[in-house]
Motif scaffolding. Structure first.
Motif: not given
Length: 285
Positions: A3-15
């Motif tokens: 449902h979401f594009t592959d690069g939706l969170y490119d270069s983001q950091t998630v903790l």
């Protein structure tokens, strides 16, 4: 998750706290598969190692840190390590929690305190450590994993109800305070979800717990229990730019179980049963 594009969170950091298993790990995998660098925090080093191996096998850049969210100093160290390695924290998911069945009349103060310290104080400690970085960068998303509807009450889980109600109050308060910095704060309320921790921890001292999952399934309008992936999909949306004008909300991901109970029977197969037939059917279950 197509449902979401592959690069939706490119270069983001998630903790993600409590990210080694269950809903937390499902979120870590989902964010990672959509381009994020994922940092998992948990008290259990063995589980963290296993989770990291699974993420690495999927090609997801990740890091882990052993951290008890009740320990403010340890939380600050975990956040500092994340910022040092990745330069930023774009998304914080407060998922670490404790829960177990305990009737209110026999619940000890120690039991109550343990859950409140992990769920409520842990959320406060981690957010308080992360938010200065988000304020400095003038953006960021905080997602608190809470419950669907605390107003309905959670019999035998008074500690979790109190703690998660507090988390929801923090959610709206922080959203109001930090919106001017470009920071969004939302909550997510998973419905009954069968995970290893749910079956093991919540069933302690409660021999009837496994059948209660079936009862919850029947009470859910969509007629199934939640999966960790259901919460992960909701998290991908709430933390993305697609939700850039959404803040201060609690999104139930529960198949409708928190909806007001209708006067009729939810099960259409039993709707025509007489009162006596219904009583006998209930007993047989």
């Amino acid at each position: 998750m197509p449902h979401f594009t592959d690069g939706l969170y490119d270069s983001q950091t998630v903790l993600i706290t409590g990210g080694a298993t269950g809903i937390g790990f499902a979120m870590a995998r989902a964010f990672g598969l959509h381009g994020a660098q994922v940092v998992l925090a948990s008290r259990n080093a063995e589980r963290l190692s296993a989770a990291a191996g699974r993420l690495t096998a999927l090609g997801i850049e990740n890091d882990t840190v052993v951290c008890d969210v009740r320990d403010e100093a340890a939380v600050k160290a975990a956040v500092a390590r994340t910022v040092s390695r990745f330069g930023t924290i774009d998304v914080l998911v407060n998922n670490a929690a404790a829960n177990f069945w305990s009737p209110a009349e026999t619940m000890s103060s120690r039991s109550f305190r343990t859950v409140v310290e992990i769920d409520l104080f842990g959320t406060f400690h981690t957010t308080r450590a992360v938010v200065p970085h988000m304020i400095e960068q003038r953006r960021g998303v905080i997602l608190n994993v809470a419950i669907t509807d605390p107003q309905r009450g959670l019999p035998s889980f008074a500690h979790a109800a109190a703690a998660k109600s507090g988390v929801l109050a923090l959610t709206t308060t922080w959203a109001a305070e930090w919106g001017r910095y470009g920071i969004r704060v939302n909550a997510l309320g998973p419905g009954p979800t069968v995970t290893e921790n749910a079956v093991g921890g919540m069933a302690a001292g409660r021999p009837d717990h496994p059948p209660s999952f079936e009862l919850q399934r029947r009470r859910t309008p969509l007629r199934r229990l939640a999966t960790p992936e259901d919460s992960a999909s909701a998290a991908l949306f709430l933390c993305s730019d697609a939700a850039e004008f959404i803040t201060g909300v609690n999104l139930p991901v529960d198949g409708g179980i928190s909806l007001p109970t209708p006067s009729g029977d939810l099960n259409p197969d039993r709707a025509a049963a007489t009162p006596r037939q219904h009583q006998e059917t209930t007993k047989s279950e």
